[in-house]
Scaffold this active site. Sequence first.
Site, PDB file in Angstrom:
ATOM      1  N   GLU A 284     -39.058  37.460   8.171  1.00  0.00           N
ATOM      2  CA  GLU A 284     -39.953  36.449   9.136  1.00  0.00           C
ATOM      3  C   GLU A 284     -41.445  36.840   8.723  1.00  0.00           C
ATOM      4  O   GLU A 284     -41.822  37.623   9.027  1.00  0.00           O
ATOM      5  CB  GLU A 284     -39.569  36.711  10.507  1.00  0.00           C
ATOM      6  CG  GLU A 284     -40.313  35.774  11.353  1.00  0.00           C
ATOM      7  CD  GLU A 284     -40.158  35.953  12.713  1.00  0.00           C
ATOM      8  OE1 GLU A 284     -40.872  35.627  13.898  1.00  0.00           O
ATOM      9  OE2 GLU A 284     -38.940  36.588  13.128  1.00  0.00           O
TER      10      GLU A 284
ATOM     11  N   ASN B 134     -50.706  33.125  12.496  1.00  0.00           N
ATOM     12  CA  ASN B 134     -51.209  32.999  13.920  1.00  0.00           C
ATOM     13  C   ASN B 134     -52.687  32.268  13.415  1.00  0.00           C
ATOM     14  O   ASN B 134     -53.520  32.875  12.633  1.00  0.00           O
ATOM     15  CB  ASN B 134     -51.529  34.166  14.608  1.00  0.00           C
ATOM     16  CG  ASN B 134     -50.200  34.917  14.998  1.00  0.00           C
ATOM     17  OD1 ASN B 134     -49.430  34.455  15.901  1.00  0.00           O
ATOM     18  ND2 ASN B 134     -49.942  35.958  14.393  1.00  0.00           N
TER      19      ASN B 134
ATOM     20  N   GLU C 184     -40.937  48.199  -2.296  1.00  0.00           N
ATOM     21  CA  GLU C 184     -40.573  48.876  -3.350  1.00  0.00           C
ATOM     22  C   GLU C 184     -39.291  48.148  -4.115  1.00  0.00           C
ATOM     23  O   GLU C 184     -38.320  47.378  -3.560  1.00  0.00           O
ATOM     24  CB  GLU C 184     -39.654  50.286  -2.550  1.00  0.00           C
ATOM     25  CG  GLU C 184     -39.265  51.077  -3.456  1.00  0.00           C
ATOM     26  CD  GLU C 184     -38.659  52.347  -2.778  1.00  0.00           C
ATOM     27  OE1 GLU C 184     -38.076  53.330  -3.644  1.00  0.00           O
ATOM     28  OE2 GLU C 184     -38.359  52.260  -1.655  1.00  0.00           O
TER      29      GLU C 184
ATOM     30  N   ARG D 100     -47.108  39.947   9.911  1.00  0.00           N
ATOM     31  CA  ARG D 100     -47.955  39.042  10.359  1.00  0.00           C
ATOM     32  C   ARG D 100     -48.901  38.609   9.046  1.00  0.00           C
ATOM     33  O   ARG D 100     -49.252  39.587   8.441  1.00  0.00           O
ATOM     34  CB  ARG D 100     -48.835  39.454  11.506  1.00  0.00           C
ATOM     35  CG  ARG D 100     -47.939  39.422  12.715  1.00  0.00           C
ATOM     36  CD  ARG D 100     -48.955  39.798  14.031  1.00  0.00           C
ATOM     37  NE  ARG D 100     -48.178  39.539  15.145  1.00  0.00           N
ATOM     38  CZ  ARG D 100     -48.183  40.312  16.088  1.00  0.00           C
ATOM     39  NH1 ARG D 100     -48.895  41.183  16.200  1.00  0.00           N
ATOM     40  NH2 ARG D 100     -47.222  40.049  17.221  1.00  0.00           N
TER      41      ARG D 100
END
Length: 125
Positions: free
Chosen positions: A52, A56, A118, A9
């Site tokens: 992904e 929001n 990383e 998110r």
Amino acid sequence: MELIHTCYRIGDIDRSVAFYEALGFEERRRMDLPDGAINVFMGIPGDGDRLELTWNPGVESYDLGTGYNHIALTVPSLSDTLAELSKSDIGPEKPPYHVGEHGPLICFVRDPDGYRVEIIEQKTL
């Protein structure tokens, strides 16, 4: 069974997409969700949509928590990758180091929302 993607998110789509593009990802597609959220799918050339990014509406930041740690990418040359990333003002948390006596050279960078990535130099045989 196949792991198809990881979802983060994010607080700002353009800022996050630019960061991951600097790491070598490409934006594949965006999907508008019914609640006004937007999913942005990113992938490394030659691979699937493995990341992904979910934005929001009305949320600028998230608490990262203590359980999640990082994703990992391999690169042919860590020094070349860091030189390229520095052009986008992306630097390592601390200088690159070897994991163990004969382990790979690694370092970590943070995306704009604080997620760790990383970067591992892939040894050639």
